[in-house]
Design a protein around this motif. Structure first.
Motif: not given
Length: 66
Positions: A2-3, A6, A38, A46-48, A51-52
């Motif tokens: 996902t990261y 995106c 996000l 789905r992201i940390t 990462q966000y």
């Protein structure tokens, strides 16, 4: 996964804005919509958080100097 997806979408939109394929208004709409996505990805793990923060920083042009 996902990261990476995106990040690719954000970078492609930035490139389009830089070469005037999309207008500033269209990019602002994209940023708003992508920010919402996000948020959802973060809330659903789905992201940390790191990462966000990186993706938001890229999208809004914030440079980090760690």
């Amino acid at each position: 996964m996902t990261y990476k997806n995106c990040k690719k979408v954000i970078e492609n939109q930035i490139k389009k804005r830089n070469v005037k394929v999309i207008t500033t208004e269209e990019y602002e709409t994209f940023k708003s919509e992508m920010s919402n996505m996000l948020d959802i990805f973060l809330l659903n793990n789905r992201i940390t958080k790191e990462q966000y923060n990186e993706l938001i920083g890229i999208m809004y042009g914030v440079r980090r100097y760690d």
